[in-house]
Design an enzyme around this catalytic site. Structure first.
Site, mmCIF file in Angstrom:
data_model
loop_
_atom_site.group_PDB
_atom_site.id
_atom_site.type_symbol
_atom_site.label_atom_id
_atom_site.label_comp_id
_atom_site.label_asym_id
_atom_site.label_seq_id
_atom_site.Cartn_x
_atom_site.Cartn_y
_atom_site.Cartn_z
ATOM 1 N N TYR A 87 33.381 24.638 -13.822
ATOM 2 C CA TYR A 87 32.162 24.741 -14.629
ATOM 3 C C TYR A 87 32.483 24.180 -16.009
ATOM 4 O O TYR A 87 32.655 24.923 -16.974
ATOM 5 C CB TYR A 87 31.842 26.234 -14.716
ATOM 6 C CG TYR A 87 30.389 26.619 -14.729
ATOM 7 C CD1 TYR A 87 29.403 25.817 -14.212
ATOM 8 C CD2 TYR A 87 30.019 27.855 -15.277
ATOM 9 C CE1 TYR A 87 28.079 26.222 -14.229
ATOM 10 C CE2 TYR A 87 28.707 28.269 -15.295
ATOM 11 C CZ TYR A 87 27.733 27.441 -14.771
ATOM 12 O OH TYR A 87 26.439 27.849 -14.798
ATOM 13 N N HIS A 92 25.438 22.027 -19.082
ATOM 14 C CA HIS A 92 25.075 22.471 -17.734
ATOM 15 C C HIS A 92 25.192 23.991 -17.616
ATOM 16 O O HIS A 92 24.302 24.658 -17.071
ATOM 17 C CB HIS A 92 25.962 21.791 -16.707
ATOM 18 C CG HIS A 92 25.775 22.283 -15.307
ATOM 19 N ND1 HIS A 92 24.566 22.189 -14.655
ATOM 20 C CD2 HIS A 92 26.634 22.881 -14.441
ATOM 21 C CE1 HIS A 92 24.685 22.716 -13.445
ATOM 22 N NE2 HIS A 92 25.927 23.142 -13.298
ATOM 23 N N ARG A 101 19.850 34.182 -16.701
ATOM 24 C CA ARG A 101 19.954 35.324 -17.614
ATOM 25 C C ARG A 101 19.060 35.240 -18.842
ATOM 26 O O ARG A 101 19.035 36.165 -19.650
ATOM 27 C CB ARG A 101 21.415 35.475 -18.075
ATOM 28 C CG ARG A 101 22.386 35.805 -16.962
ATOM 29 C CD ARG A 101 23.804 35.958 -17.497
ATOM 30 N NE ARG A 101 24.295 34.703 -18.063
ATOM 31 C CZ ARG A 101 24.870 33.749 -17.336
ATOM 32 N NH1 ARG A 101 25.040 33.909 -16.045
ATOM 33 N NH2 ARG A 101 25.299 32.638 -17.906
ATOM 34 N N GLU A 161 23.600 17.584 -9.328
ATOM 35 C CA GLU A 161 24.559 17.428 -10.414
ATOM 36 C C GLU A 161 25.516 16.272 -10.093
ATOM 37 O O GLU A 161 26.178 16.284 -9.061
ATOM 38 C CB GLU A 161 25.371 18.710 -10.598
ATOM 39 C CG GLU A 161 24.529 19.967 -10.756
ATOM 40 C CD GLU A 161 25.327 21.218 -10.410
ATOM 41 O OE1 GLU A 161 26.554 21.227 -10.675
ATOM 42 O OE2 GLU A 161 24.742 22.170 -9.876
ATOM 43 N N GLU A 163 28.926 14.670 -10.709
ATOM 44 C CA GLU A 163 30.193 15.202 -11.203
ATOM 45 C C GLU A 163 31.346 14.240 -10.911
ATOM 46 O O GLU A 163 31.224 13.325 -10.107
ATOM 47 C CB GLU A 163 30.487 16.556 -10.533
ATOM 48 C CG GLU A 163 29.407 17.599 -10.779
ATOM 49 C CD GLU A 163 29.691 18.915 -10.081
ATOM 50 O OE1 GLU A 163 30.621 18.948 -9.236
ATOM 51 O OE2 GLU A 163 29.005 19.904 -10.375
ATOM 52 N N ASP A 196 26.827 17.021 -6.490
ATOM 53 C CA ASP A 196 26.895 18.440 -6.130
ATOM 54 C C ASP A 196 25.488 19.022 -6.099
ATOM 55 O O ASP A 196 24.790 19.005 -7.111
ATOM 56 C CB ASP A 196 27.763 19.181 -7.152
ATOM 57 C CG ASP A 196 27.992 20.639 -6.776
ATOM 58 O OD1 ASP A 196 27.693 21.008 -5.633
ATOM 59 O OD2 ASP A 196 28.462 21.398 -7.635
ATOM 60 N N GLN A 203 20.551 31.168 -4.809
ATOM 61 C CA GLN A 203 21.639 31.719 -5.615
ATOM 62 C C GLN A 203 21.121 32.836 -6.537
ATOM 63 O O GLN A 203 21.754 33.875 -6.692
ATOM 64 C CB GLN A 203 22.291 30.626 -6.452
ATOM 65 C CG GLN A 203 23.157 29.664 -5.687
ATOM 66 C CD GLN A 203 23.775 28.628 -6.602
ATOM 67 O OE1 GLN A 203 23.346 28.435 -7.727
ATOM 68 N NE2 GLN A 203 24.787 27.937 -6.095
#
Length: 205
Positions: A87, A92, A101, A161, A163, A196, A203
């Site tokens: 991560y 991101h 959150r 994503e 990457e 990705d 999730q």
């Protein structure tokens, strides 16, 4: 090995390569995957690359060993035994944190102090162009009322994503034997672009 619009058929020049590269074996050049070569120390990879470069610069290089890229079918370069997703982008991590959150607690405090990595599913790594089935799973039935539970269905919030992916090689380390930062670069066998995909609504629930 790709070079411009061609690939070099290493097996066809194996005699030259085996004589020039210490530690290289015929298995490294003829196996259906690169795992055998990847398991060797990085000095073997570097020597092989240097030898190929020098051979290509010689006027006597056998052109029959060069195959047009358009006539070649790409395969997975190695058998992937494990996969860790790091991560590493602050932007991101913040965006995903907002999704899960809220703005006030988007970036977890530990993100600024340690490399956040999590285990991925090696079997889900595919070649470019492979058809991918949309993930299915439990989705929150009512976003405003979690008590209503979930429904089963296809992902509606697919995250894409782009990457960088690193193939890690070298001689294996034993249990609880760390690899230092100074030695990390010598473990990087190759780098590719990786797309990705994440099923964010599955999730989140």
């Amino acid at each position: 090995v790709a070079i411009g619009d061609y690939v070099i058929h290493l097996a066809s020049i194996s005699d030259v390569l085996l004589a020039a590269v210490e530690g290289l074996t015929s298995t490294d050049l003829t196996s259906p995957s690169l795992n055998s070569l990847m398991s060797k120390p990085s000095k073997v990879w570097k020597s092989l690359r240097s030898t190929l470069t020098n051979l290509l610069l010689t006027p006597t290089f056998p052109t029959t060993s060069l195959i047009p890229l358009t006539t070649v079918t790409m395969h997975m370069p190695c058998q992937i035994g494990d996969y860790t997703d790091f991560y590493s982008s602050r932007e991101h991590a913040t965006n995903v944190g907002i999704m899960f959150r809220g703005v006030d607690n988007a970036l977890q405090p530990n993100w600024l102090h340690l490399p956040v990595g999590y285990h991925g599913r090696a079997s889900s790594v595919y070649l470019s162009g492979t058809d991918v089935v949309r993930p299915r799973g439990q989705l929150q039935k009512d976003k405003a009322d979690p008590k209503q539970g979930s429904v089963y269905g296809g992902c509606k919030l697919m995250d894409f994503e782009l990457e960088m992916a690193f193939f890690v090689g070298g001689e294996g380390s034993g249990p609880a034997e760390p690899i230092s930062m100074e030695d990390a670069e010598d473990r990087i066998f190759g780098i590719v672009l990786m797309n990705d995909w994440s099923a964010r609504d599955i999730q989140k629930w």
